[in-house]
Design an enzyme around this catalytic site. Structure first.
Site, PDB file in Angstrom:
ATOM      1  NE  ARG A  86      -3.576  -0.285   2.804  1.00  0.00           N
ATOM      2  CZ  ARG A  86      -4.920  -0.419   2.685  1.00  0.00           C
ATOM      3  NH1 ARG A  86      -5.280  -1.557   2.618  1.00  0.00           N
ATOM      4  NH2 ARG A  86      -5.747   0.645   3.119  1.00  0.00           N
ATOM      5  CE1 TYR A 112      -4.549   7.167  -2.874  1.00  0.00           C
ATOM      6  CE2 TYR A 112      -4.806   6.356  -0.773  1.00  0.00           C
ATOM      7  CZ  TYR A 112      -5.253   7.231  -1.762  1.00  0.00           C
ATOM      8  OH  TYR A 112      -6.363   7.987  -1.651  1.00  0.00           O
ATOM      9  N   GLY A 167       2.908   8.142  -1.170  1.00  0.00           N
ATOM     10  CA  GLY A 167       2.992   8.985  -2.009  1.00  0.00           C
ATOM     11  C   GLY A 167       1.993  10.311  -1.715  1.00  0.00           C
ATOM     12  CB  VAL A 175     -19.397   0.956   0.624  1.00  0.00           C
ATOM     13  CG1 VAL A 175     -20.898   1.543   0.209  1.00  0.00           C
ATOM     14  CG2 VAL A 175     -19.343   1.465   2.276  1.00  0.00           C
ATOM     15  CG  ASN A 221     -15.620  -5.437  -2.666  1.00  0.00           C
ATOM     16  OD1 ASN A 221     -15.659  -5.265  -3.935  1.00  0.00           O
ATOM     17  ND2 ASN A 221     -14.623  -6.178  -2.132  1.00  0.00           N
TER      18      ASN A 221
END
Length: 312
Positions: free
Chosen positions: A143, A146, A149, A189, A191
C-alpha cells in the site's frame, strides 16, 4: 461578483464528478481534467452541454498550462485494487502530479487544495486519529505507493507554502461512499452492495471486527468547498470524515437488510497492512470550517444501493 474558473483534476472520478456539479451549481466555471485511468466518461455527461464546463484529457504527471483561480487536486486512483495495479504510476500521479499542480498554483496565484487521505496514518496506534498524529506506515509494503505518495504530496504542499507562499489547503479524506463509486473498485461499501445485489457471498476480510467510519459523498464535498473558501492562512490539514464507527460485520448486515439479499457472509485473510481500525477526530474541522457530516449511514446506503441497481 464574477465567477471563478476552477480546475478539478480527477474530475471524472467518484469524488471529482460530485465536486464538478457542486461548483457548477454555484455558478462558477469548471475545467475538468482526467486521463480516465479510473474516472468514467459517463460521470461527465450531465455537464457536457453547460457553457461553464470544459473537459481536458490529461495526465497530471505532465505539466498543464492553463489559467485558473482555484485548483482541487483529486487526481489519483484511490482504491487498493486500482492503485496497486500500477504502483509506479500511482507514485508519479501523487508526487509529480502534486508538484505540477503546485507549480501551476504558484504561477497563477491560485488557491490549491490537496485531496490527501486517512491512509497517511497507516495502521494507526492512536485512536481516533487527530491531525497531529504522525502515523504508522510501512514504507515498503503493497500500500506504500499510495500511503507514502500522499505523505510526500503533503510535504510538497507545505514546502511550497513555506518557500513560495502558495495558498494551500490540505484535506485528509476518510472512507467516503455514495453514487458514482466504481462497482469493481474493491472498496468495502461497493463490494458488499454489489455482492448483495448479485446474490453472491459477502466477502469479509479478517474477522469482521475491524472498524471504519463512512462519510456520505455530499457531506465530504461540502467540506472541500468550505475548506477552499477559508482565508489563505488556514492551510489544514483537516480530517474530513464521519466519526461514527462501525464494524465490517455490522456494515454487511445493514446492507443485507436494505437490499433484502439472502447472501451469506464468508471470511477471507486480511490483506497486508490493512488497518484494523480507523476513525477521524473532526474537532479541528468543526471549529475551523463549521463542518460535520449530516447524512446518516442508513440514508446514504439507500442512495448508494439505488445507484448500483441502475448499473447492475
Amino acid at each position: 461578483m464574477s465567477s471563478k474558473r476552477v480546475l478539478i483534476t480527477g474530475g471524472a472520478g467518484f469524488l471529482g464528478s460530485h465536486l464538478c456539479k457542486k461548483i457548477l451549481d454555484a455558478g462558477d466555471e469548471v475545467l475538468c481534467v482526467d486521463n480516465f485511468s479510473t474516472g468514467r466518461r459517463a460521470h461527465l455527461v450531465p455537464f457536457q452541454d453547460s457553457p461553464n464546463f470544459e473537459f481536458v484529457r490529461h495526465d497530471v504527471s505532465f505539466p498543464l498550462h492553463v489559467e485558473v483561480d482555484e485548483i482541487y487536486n483529486l487526481a489519483c486512483p484511490a482504491s487498493p485494487i486500482h492503485y496497486q495495479t500500477d504502483p509506479v504510476q500511482t507514485i508519479k500521479t501523487t508526487v509529480i502530479g502534486a508538484m505540477n499542480m503546485l507549480g501551476l498554483a504558484k504561477r497563477t496565484e491560485a488557491k490549491i487544495m490537496q485531496a490527501s487521505t486517512s491512509e497517511i496514518y497507516g495502521d494507526p496506534l492512536v485512536h481516533p486519529q487527530t491531525e497531529t498524529y504522525l502515523g504508522n506506515v510501512n514504507p515498503i509494503g503493497l500500500r506504500a505507493c499510495y500511503d507514502e505518495g500522499k505523505r510526500c504530496a503533503e510535504t510538497l504542499f507545505f514546502d511550497y507554502y513555506r518557500q513560495h507562499q502558495v495558498k494551500i489547503k490540505v484535506a485528509r479524506i476518510f472512507n467516503t461512499y455514495g453514487p458514482h463509486m466504481h462497482p469493481d473498485d474493491g472498496r468495502v461499501v461497493s463490494n458488499f452492495i454489489v455482492q448483495a445485489l448479485r446474490g453472491e457471498q459477502i466477502t469479509i476480510y479478517g474477522n469482521g471486527n475491524q472498524t471504519r467510519c463512512f462519510c456520505y459523498v455530499s457531506d465530504l464535498i461540502d467540506g472541500f468547498v468550505r475548506l477552499m473558501s477559508t482565508n489563505v492562512d488556514v492551510t489544514g490539514p483537516f480530517n474530513l470524515g464521519n466519526p461514527v464507527e462501525i464494524t465490517m460485520i455490522e456494515l454487511a448486515e445493514n446492507i443485507l437488510k436494505l437490499t433484502g439479499s439472502k447472501s451469506k457472509l464468508v471470511f477471507m485473510p486480511l490483506p497486508q497492512d490493512d488497518p484494523k481500525q480507523r476513525r477521524p477526530n473532526i474537532d479541528k474541522a468543526r471549529d475551523g470550517l463549521d463542518w460535520e457530516p449530516k447524512v446518516p449511514l442508513r440514508e446514504g446506503l439507500k442512495e448508494t444501493i439505488a445507484y448500483f441497481k441502475t448499473l447492475l
